[in-house]
Write a protein that holds these residues in place. Structure first.
Motif, mmCIF file in Angstrom:
data_model
loop_
_atom_site.group_PDB
_atom_site.id
_atom_site.type_symbol
_atom_site.label_atom_id
_atom_site.label_comp_id
_atom_site.label_asym_id
_atom_site.label_seq_id
_atom_site.Cartn_x
_atom_site.Cartn_y
_atom_site.Cartn_z
ATOM 1 N N HIS A 1 1.259 -1.577 0.095
ATOM 2 C CA HIS A 1 -0.331 0.081 0.170
ATOM 3 C C HIS A 1 0.923 1.328 0.306
ATOM 4 O O HIS A 1 1.080 2.516 1.160
ATOM 5 N N SER B 1 -3.370 10.487 -3.992
ATOM 6 C CA SER B 1 -3.480 10.365 -5.491
ATOM 7 C C SER B 1 -5.263 10.334 -5.037
ATOM 8 O O SER B 1 -5.956 9.503 -4.302
ATOM 9 N N SER B 2 -6.278 10.217 -6.720
ATOM 10 C CA SER B 2 -7.119 9.549 -7.070
ATOM 11 C C SER B 2 -7.519 8.411 -7.032
ATOM 12 O O SER B 2 -8.484 7.931 -7.439
ATOM 13 N N HIS B 3 -6.121 7.938 -8.019
ATOM 14 C CA HIS B 3 -6.077 6.550 -8.370
ATOM 15 C C HIS B 3 -6.130 5.553 -7.359
ATOM 16 O O HIS B 3 -5.744 5.732 -5.806
ATOM 17 N N HIS B 4 -6.481 4.332 -7.568
ATOM 18 C CA HIS B 4 -7.157 3.281 -6.583
ATOM 19 C C HIS B 4 -5.775 2.564 -6.087
ATOM 20 O O HIS B 4 -5.871 2.106 -4.711
ATOM 21 N N TYR B 5 -4.530 3.349 -5.717
ATOM 22 C CA TYR B 5 -3.762 3.088 -4.766
ATOM 23 C C TYR B 5 -3.374 4.172 -3.898
ATOM 24 O O TYR B 5 -2.477 3.599 -2.971
ATOM 25 N N PRO C 1 -6.364 5.399 -1.875
ATOM 26 C CA PRO C 1 -7.354 5.282 -0.715
ATOM 27 C C PRO C 1 -6.941 4.237 0.324
ATOM 28 O O PRO C 1 -7.028 4.915 1.585
ATOM 29 N N PRO C 2 -6.203 3.248 0.162
ATOM 30 C CA PRO C 2 -5.845 2.663 1.112
ATOM 31 C C PRO C 2 -4.882 3.297 2.032
ATOM 32 O O PRO C 2 -4.768 2.946 3.275
ATOM 33 N N GLN D 1 -6.744 5.895 3.760
ATOM 34 C CA GLN D 1 -7.608 5.268 5.096
ATOM 35 C C GLN D 1 -7.008 5.237 6.530
ATOM 36 O O GLN D 1 -7.206 5.086 7.366
#
Length: 285
Positions: free
Chosen positions: A54, A60-64, A66-67, A70
């Motif tokens: 992670h 960043s707005s891409h899928h890397y 959010p983890p 959070q």
């Protein structure tokens, strides 16, 4: 004189009692936990996924993203709970305790409407050099009047001395909670009440006490200082970075010496490392 406890090295699971001396000769016992500590295995385990799996930028707005974002949010919540902050957003992660101190002290004074009109700061002689340097910076570059109070034979600041030094122009009082060399615990609560009664903000360097001594006051379980600084020496965790917090005040916004990147709610420039903050969250445990 009360003192802040230093964790015994024999209790540390990584076995730093009896470790080989850095010069390669013989065995040594490491006792300087108030300077820095080895990383607790639980903290290291919590951090590792954010160095490899992670690793994304929390912004960043891409899928890397959010983890990491959070994890950063959870870390901020736990630190906020630890110190009794009113708002999670008041917790600012920094690169070191010294940066946190500079951000808090310089930010409070430079944002004050008294700057250039007799602004006054009070601190005391046994503060960390980062605090004294921040006050000297304000004195030398911005003409701020700085009062440095002396301590008694046990290292304590007399609250009556603080009361006598306070004026209508006092913007900030900066007094540490626990001293890293003497263990002396300052009467921060009483000092804060005196300062707040005169309309001054209070900064507390709690590097040596957060997580070891509960400095929150009853009944609201909040620290008496409205802004503070705390790296994490003294307990097995991460000793190289820091955090700060500030209460809500129209004149207490932290001010960085480096231009911000413009990220939302940025109080300091640069990307926040989610791995460090995840480790800090576990270390606060």
């Amino acid at each position: 004189m009360s003192s802040a406890p230093t964790p015994p090295t024999s209790a540390h699971p990584t076995g730093h009692t009896g470790a080989r001396h850095p010069d390669g000769t013989g065995l040594s016992v490491y006792l300087d936990y108030n300077a820095t500590t080895p990383v607790d295995p639980a903290v290291l385990e919590a951090m590792l996924p954010f160095w490899a799996e992670h690793f994304g930028n929390p912004s960043s707005s891409h899928h890397y993203g959010p983890p990491a974002r959070q994890a950063l949010h959870r870390a901020r919540q736990q630190v906020s709970t630890l110190i009794g902050a009113t708002h999670d957003s008041s917790v600012v992660f920094t690169g070191s305790g010294s940066e946190s101190v500079a951000l808090a002290i310089r930010g409070a004074v430079l944002a004050s409407d008294r700057l250039g009109r007799g602004a006054h700061v009070i601190t005391q002689a046994t503060e960390h050099p980062a605090v004294l340097a921040a006050c000297a910076y304000l004195r030398d570059l911005h003409g701020v009047r700085v009062t440095v109070l002396q301590v008694d034979s046990t290292g304590l600041v007399d609250p009556e001395g603080v009361a006598e030094a306070l004026t209508d122009d006092t913007v900030l009082v900066s007094v540490m909670h626990a001293n890293n060399e003497t263990g002396t615990i300052q009467p921060v609560g009483e000092i804060a009440r005196l300062a707040h009664a005169r309309g001054a903000l209070v900064h507390c360097d709690a590097a040596q006490s957060v997580g070891k001594i509960d400095g929150r006051r009853s009944p609201d379980r909040r620290w008496p200082a409205r802004r503070g600084s705390s790296p994490r020496p003294g307990r097995p965790g991460i000793g190289a970075d820091g955090r700060g917090w500030c209460g809500r005040s129209r004149r207490s916004g932290p001010t960085s010496s480096v231009a911000s990147t413009g990220r939302p709610a940025a109080r300091r420039p640069g990307r926040t490392a989610a791995g460090h903050r995840r480790g800090r969250r576990v270390g606060c445990g």
